[in-house]
Each structure stands twice: as structure tokens, then as C-alpha cells.
Design an enzyme around this catalytic site. Sequence first.
Site, PDB file in Angstrom:
ATOM      1  N   MET A  38      29.983  61.405  42.697  1.00 54.47           N
ATOM      2  CA  MET A  38      31.329  60.854  42.496  1.00 54.47           C
ATOM      3  C   MET A  38      31.293  59.348  42.753  1.00 54.47           C
ATOM      4  O   MET A  38      32.299  58.744  43.122  1.00 54.47           O
ATOM      5  CB  MET A  38      32.327  61.559  43.416  1.00 54.47           C
ATOM      6  CG  MET A  38      32.417  63.054  43.104  1.00 54.47           C
ATOM      7  SD  MET A  38      33.916  63.849  43.659  1.00 54.47           S
ATOM      8  CE  MET A  38      33.813  63.587  45.398  1.00 54.47           C
ATOM      9  N   GLY A  39      30.118  58.742  42.566  1.00 54.44           N
ATOM     10  CA  GLY A  39      29.986  57.300  42.767  1.00 54.44           C
ATOM     11  C   GLY A  39      29.916  56.953  44.244  1.00 54.44           C
ATOM     12  O   GLY A  39      29.622  57.810  45.083  1.00 54.44           O
ATOM     13  N   ALA A  40      30.192  55.667  44.557  1.00 53.60           N
ATOM     14  CA  ALA A  40      30.052  55.166  45.930  1.00 53.60           C
ATOM     15  C   ALA A  40      28.656  55.555  46.452  1.00 53.60           C
ATOM     16  O   ALA A  40      28.505  56.142  47.524  1.00 53.60           O
ATOM     17  CB  ALA A  40      31.164  55.678  46.839  1.00 53.60           C
ATOM     18  N   HIS A  42      24.910  55.823  47.851  1.00 56.76           N
ATOM     19  CA  HIS A  42      24.219  55.326  49.045  1.00 56.76           C
ATOM     20  C   HIS A  42      22.784  55.850  49.030  1.00 56.76           C
ATOM     21  O   HIS A  42      22.348  56.479  48.056  1.00 56.76           O
ATOM     22  CB  HIS A  42      24.967  55.743  50.324  1.00 56.76           C
ATOM     23  CG  HIS A  42      25.324  57.213  50.352  1.00 56.76           C
ATOM     24  ND1 HIS A  42      24.380  58.210  50.412  1.00 56.76           N
ATOM     25  CD2 HIS A  42      26.524  57.841  50.302  1.00 56.76           C
ATOM     26  CE1 HIS A  42      24.982  59.388  50.422  1.00 56.76           C
ATOM     27  NE2 HIS A  42      26.288  59.194  50.342  1.00 56.76           N
ATOM     28  N   HIS A  45      22.114  59.366  47.898  1.00 53.49           N
ATOM     29  CA  HIS A  45      22.078  59.582  46.445  1.00 53.49           C
ATOM     30  C   HIS A  45      20.754  59.087  45.862  1.00 53.49           C
ATOM     31  O   HIS A  45      20.191  59.713  44.958  1.00 53.49           O
ATOM     32  CB  HIS A  45      23.238  58.837  45.774  1.00 53.49           C
ATOM     33  CG  HIS A  45      24.599  59.367  46.119  1.00 53.49           C
ATOM     34  ND1 HIS A  45      25.509  58.657  46.861  1.00 53.49           N
ATOM     35  CD2 HIS A  45      25.193  60.537  45.824  1.00 53.49           C
ATOM     36  CE1 HIS A  45      26.616  59.370  46.998  1.00 53.49           C
ATOM     37  NE2 HIS A  45      26.458  60.513  46.389  1.00 53.49           N
ATOM     38  N   GLY A 159      22.299  67.836  47.264  1.00 55.82           N
ATOM     39  CA  GLY A 159      21.896  67.608  48.645  1.00 55.82           C
ATOM     40  C   GLY A 159      22.326  68.743  49.575  1.00 55.82           C
ATOM     41  O   GLY A 159      23.364  69.378  49.366  1.00 55.82           O
ATOM     42  N   LYS A 161      23.357  68.273  52.438  1.00 54.08           N
ATOM     43  CA  LYS A 161      24.476  67.786  53.256  1.00 54.08           C
ATOM     44  C   LYS A 161      25.736  68.623  52.975  1.00 54.08           C
ATOM     45  O   LYS A 161      26.458  69.017  53.890  1.00 54.08           O
ATOM     46  CB  LYS A 161      24.666  66.300  52.968  1.00 54.08           C
ATOM     47  CG  LYS A 161      26.002  65.712  53.107  1.00 54.08           C
ATOM     48  CD  LYS A 161      26.445  65.435  54.490  1.00 54.08           C
ATOM     49  CE  LYS A 161      27.792  64.763  54.495  1.00 54.08           C
ATOM     50  NZ  LYS A 161      28.562  64.919  53.270  1.00 54.08           N
ATOM     51  N   ARG A 199      32.088  58.757  52.359  1.00 53.26           N
ATOM     52  CA  ARG A 199      33.301  58.581  53.169  1.00 53.26           C
ATOM     53  C   ARG A 199      33.046  57.780  54.451  1.00 53.26           C
ATOM     54  O   ARG A 199      33.995  57.331  55.094  1.00 53.26           O
ATOM     55  CB  ARG A 199      33.892  59.936  53.550  1.00 53.26           C
ATOM     56  CG  ARG A 199      34.523  60.680  52.395  1.00 53.26           C
ATOM     57  CD  ARG A 199      35.328  61.870  52.890  1.00 53.26           C
ATOM     58  NE  ARG A 199      36.198  62.394  51.858  1.00 53.26           N
ATOM     59  CZ  ARG A 199      35.852  63.331  50.984  1.00 53.26           C
ATOM     60  NH1 ARG A 199      34.652  63.860  51.040  1.00 53.26           N
ATOM     61  NH2 ARG A 199      36.706  63.751  50.072  1.00 53.26           N
TER      62      ARG A 199
HETATM   63  O1  PAF Z   1      28.875  66.475  45.894  1.00 53.96           O
HETATM   64  C1  PAF Z   1      29.605  65.803  45.129  1.00 53.96           C
HETATM   65  O2  PAF Z   1      29.552  64.574  45.115  1.00 53.96           O
HETATM   66  C2  PAF Z   1      30.579  66.523  44.198  1.00 53.96           C
HETATM   67  O3  PAF Z   1      31.118  67.652  44.795  1.00 53.96           O
HETATM   68  C3  PAF Z   1      29.960  66.870  42.838  1.00 53.96           C
HETATM   69  C4  PAF Z   1      28.808  67.854  42.972  1.00 53.96           C
HETATM   70  C5  PAF Z   1      29.463  65.599  42.159  1.00 53.96           C
HETATM   71  C6  PAF Z   1      31.004  67.517  41.925  1.00 53.96           C
HETATM   72  O4  PAF Z   1      32.072  66.654  41.693  1.00 53.96           O
END
Ligand code: PAF
Length: 293
Positions: A38-40, A42, A45, A159, A161, A199
Site C-alpha cells: 500500500m506504498g509508504a 520501507h 518492503h 511478510g 509481520k 504506520r
Molecule cells: O499488507 C498489505 O500491505 C496489504 O494488506 C496488502 C496485502 C497490500 C493488500 O492491500
Amino acid sequence: MSETTRDRSTHPTPRVVHSAAQLPDPTPGRERAVVMTMGALHRGHAELMSVARAAVGPDGEVVVTIFVNPLQFGSVADLATYPETWEADLAVCQAQGVDYVFAPAVTTMYPPEVPEILVDPGPLGQVAEGEVRPGHFRGVLTVVLKLINMVRPDYAVFGEKDYQQLVLIQAMTAALNLPVVIVAAPIVRDHDGLALSSRNVRLSPEARAAALALPRSIAVAQRAAVAGQTADAVCRSANAELAAVGITPDYVSVYDPQFNPNPVAGPARILVAAYVGGVHLLDNGAVSFGGGL
Ligand code: PAF
């Protein structure tokens, strides 16, 4: 190195696409891996991207999706305050040698003229995080299924997490016979032990200090399990660690690999979630009952 192997020491900018039609078909003979985000972005990712690269090899394709999925947010405020860092996100993807960034608009993912048909996560989606955030996993599984269909990857990396999310995605893949291999990647932690999360940037210095009780509670629980304590007692020790800094968790629960609660023997996972300084944080760790980790 084969002739077709690209030099990944300097990476070209990933190609940004906004619809499934713009994303080329997977190239025959080259495997494709997806990392959904969902972007942001780090370091956590970035690690998922490097696991994706390892899965497909230097000649394979790595696709990162960036889509803040409104369907999985319970509160408008949480959705509205979700961090957005597009330029920095692209830089992370480029540094990791990502081939495509797929960033659809909300109307592309959920066209108003298409009936709303959602994936039901079943009982597993009602406990722990599912109990705290009703409808959350329905939103997650729906978007993950859609993205798998749009990207058509051989591998999808998630992940540990978000452990319950990972287990549910694995369960959906098996239940719906999805032609994709789900790859699990370990939690990446900051220097102080806090699990990396988009977050975390919303934590004040005081809240961040308090949040360190989450990884501590996992460590305490792991030691209690090694010492032969029951799942119940293990949860109590984690709860005590959180209570010591004034955190009342949303849940502290232990599940076996099939997500049955309170196992008495074998490998299991302790899951902890709490709001700290108004920020919803999750952590988890492996535990084992009946001896060893
Ligand atoms: O883990 C996330 O960032 C979200 O839940 C995902 C898997 C991208 C689905 O929107």
C-alpha cells in the site's frame, strides 16, 4: 551469466503502469513475482522485493503493486491518514531492480458499474485481527485475489509481520486453486527491535518508546514457552510485559499452524496487537510447546 541476464548493479527506473491492460503479459520462459503493497515503502518492503527477485532469478520479472485498498480500512480516518510517499516509493523499487510498478486508481480496481463481489475469509477471518477490524480480511483477500488475477504472477511474496493475513492468503490460494506460489518472508525489525511498519512514522517519540514493549512481549513469551509453560501462561507473560508500560493489547493469542487457538504441543505463533499512541501495531513470533523453538 547468460546472455540475457541483465546487469542489476545499476537499475533502470521501473515501468509504471496503472491498469492490467498496460502490464505486458508474462514473458514465456521468464517467471514473474509480485510484491503487493500500500506504498509508504520501507526496508521491510525492500526485503520482500529481494525475496521476489531471488524467487524469479535475474532474468525474471518483479512487479510491485502500490494500492491503498479502501476495502480493508475500517475507519475513514485511518484511510485518510495512511502515509503516501510516491517518489520515495519509486526510488525504493528502482534500488531493488523492480521491473514494473502497478499503481491502479480506486476506480480501476472497483469500477462502480461492476457488482461488488467479495471474498469471504471464513472463520479464520473473524478472530484476532479480524475481530478487532471487522471486514478487514474480506477487503484484503478481495484485493489480493484481484491483483493476482491482474498481475498473473508465478510467485506472490508476503511478510510474516502480518501473520494472520499471510495464513489467510495461503488458505485462499489453496481453497480457490489459485495458480500462484505464496512465499513467506520473515519480519524485518528496526535497530531497536520494533517490527517495521508504514504506520511507525505516525508514532511520537514517547509512543515509539512504549511500542518497544511489543517485541519485548514476544521475546518474554518465547522464553516462557521454552521454559515449558502453557499457551495460556505464555500469553499472560506477554500481557504483563505490555501492562508494565500501560499498554492494553487488543489481543495476545497463540495459534498453531492451522490457526487453532491455544495449542498444547508443537510449533505455534504468538500474535500481539495494540493501539499505541493511537497507532495500530502488530507483532508476532514463533513459539513451540513441548520443547525447543
Ligand atoms: O499488507 C498489505 O500491505 C496489504 O494488506 C496488502 C496485502 C497490500 C493488500 O492491500
